[in-house]
Design a protein around this motif. Structure first.
Motif, PDB file in Angstrom:
ATOM      1  N   GLN A 199     -11.985  50.399  42.043  1.00 50.57           N
ATOM      2  CA  GLN A 199     -11.001  51.280  42.667  1.00 50.57           C
ATOM      3  C   GLN A 199     -11.650  52.081  43.802  1.00 50.57           C
ATOM      4  OE1 GLN A 199      -8.874  53.961  40.012  1.00 50.57           O
ATOM      5  NE2 GLN A 199      -7.985  55.017  41.793  1.00 50.57           N
ATOM      6  N   ILE A 200     -12.861  52.560  43.556  1.00 51.20           N
ATOM      7  CA  ILE A 200     -13.552  53.370  44.571  1.00 51.20           C
ATOM      8  C   ILE A 200     -13.850  52.517  45.811  1.00 51.20           C
ATOM      9  CG2 ILE A 200     -15.646  54.730  45.062  1.00 51.20           C
ATOM     10  CD1 ILE A 200     -15.678  55.333  41.954  1.00 51.20           C
ATOM     11  N   ILE A 201     -14.341  51.309  45.556  1.00 44.58           N
ATOM     12  CA  ILE A 201     -14.642  50.408  46.681  1.00 44.58           C
ATOM     13  C   ILE A 201     -13.347  50.061  47.430  1.00 44.58           C
ATOM     14  CG2 ILE A 201     -15.599  48.141  47.328  1.00 44.58           C
ATOM     15  CD1 ILE A 201     -17.884  49.344  46.081  1.00 44.58           C
ATOM     16  N   ASP A 202     -12.266  49.853  46.674  1.00 41.73           N
ATOM     17  CA  ASP A 202     -10.969  49.565  47.308  1.00 41.73           C
ATOM     18  C   ASP A 202     -10.502  50.735  48.156  1.00 41.73           C
ATOM     19  OD1 ASP A 202     -10.888  47.085  46.231  1.00 41.73           O
ATOM     20  OD2 ASP A 202      -9.400  47.513  44.682  1.00 41.73           O
ATOM     21  N   ASN A 203     -10.700  51.958  47.658  1.00 41.18           N
ATOM     22  CA  ASN A 203     -10.307  53.148  48.425  1.00 41.18           C
ATOM     23  C   ASN A 203     -10.950  53.138  49.806  1.00 41.18           C
ATOM     24  OD1 ASN A 203      -8.777  54.218  46.376  1.00 41.18           O
ATOM     25  ND2 ASN A 203     -10.403  55.530  45.578  1.00 41.18           N
ATOM     26  N   ARG A 204     -12.219  52.762  49.851  1.00 41.72           N
ATOM     27  CA  ARG A 204     -12.930  52.742  51.133  1.00 41.72           C
ATOM     28  C   ARG A 204     -12.246  51.807  52.107  1.00 41.72           C
ATOM     29  NH1 ARG A 204     -19.306  52.725  49.485  1.00 41.72           N
ATOM     30  NH2 ARG A 204     -19.160  54.565  48.171  1.00 41.72           N
TER      31      ARG A 204
ATOM     32  N   VAL B 152      -9.030  53.429  53.483  1.00 40.82           N
ATOM     33  CA  VAL B 152      -9.283  54.456  54.498  1.00 40.82           C
ATOM     34  C   VAL B 152      -9.650  53.812  55.830  1.00 40.82           C
ATOM     35  CG1 VAL B 152     -10.811  56.342  55.177  1.00 40.82           C
ATOM     36  CG2 VAL B 152      -9.875  56.288  52.875  1.00 40.82           C
TER      37      VAL B 152
END
Lengths: 132, 132
Positions: B117-122, B125
């Motif tokens: 999820q964190i990598i996807d957020n990047r 953005v």
């Protein structure tokens, strides 16, 4: 299915002890000095940049802006711009940031409670070293 | 009573948001990249230096030795020397280190689970930035 694979890697889940896993870099960012303190300062608060800066003693404008940008990129912090005059921006934790904060607060509380013991340990080791 | 006061300071308890509180430096040490991974690697294990080094991918001999020394100083790691031939040393978590580890493992597990999820957020953005 493909979504479960990290870009360019073979990790379905983070593996922090593996040097090639991107979780390493995420951990590094999340546990950087100012990220941790921002998570703590935004705990239950929505703050303007200046308020946040005053709350976190010792952070420079540059470091705060840079860290907030990275945390926004990772999805931990939500930036809320208000189109008023003069325009202003507020920061709050995203749901993901709130989850991270829960883990961090546990560590921070524990550390604040045990600080004296840790500082005392240092004294003991130094004393031992002097005696031997 | 005096024991409750930190040397040279007025803190009865750590105050992480205060720039003058020594808890800041303790947090910085404890959450340094290699300290965190040592806490994770020593979770339930007593390991020799070489074993620990192999377990933590990518750590240099110098960084591992230096971090172990600081963690021993703060009382998180116990160094057990064996007077055999050839002599050897093992490392394990102290009771204080085990408490720290509990807090860290919660954070590490959460991060490993949410890594995608964190990598996807990047990605999101970056995509937003390109569109605007």
């Amino acid at each position: 299915m493909e979504k479960d694979l990290l870009p360019g890697a073979r990790f379905r889940r983070g593996e922090l002890l593996n040097r090639d896993c991107p979780s390493r870099e995420v951990l590094k960012r999340l546990t950087s000095r100012w990220s941790l303190l921002i998570l703590i300062a935004l705990d239950g608060n929505t703050l303007r940049f200046g308020e946040l800066r005053r709350k976190i003693g010792g952070v420079s404008e540059r470091m705060l802006a840079q860290t907030l940008r990275l945390m926004e990129e990772d999805g931990f912090v939500k930036r809320i711009p208000y189109e008023v005059i003069p325009p202003h921006v507020e920061y709050q934790l995203s749901p993901l940031g709130q989850e991270a904060r829960e883990r961090i607060i546990g560590l921070a509380d524990w550390l604040e409670e045990n600080l004296h013991q840790i500082i005392d340990n240092r004294g003991d080791v130094s004393a031992d070293a002097e005696q031997s």
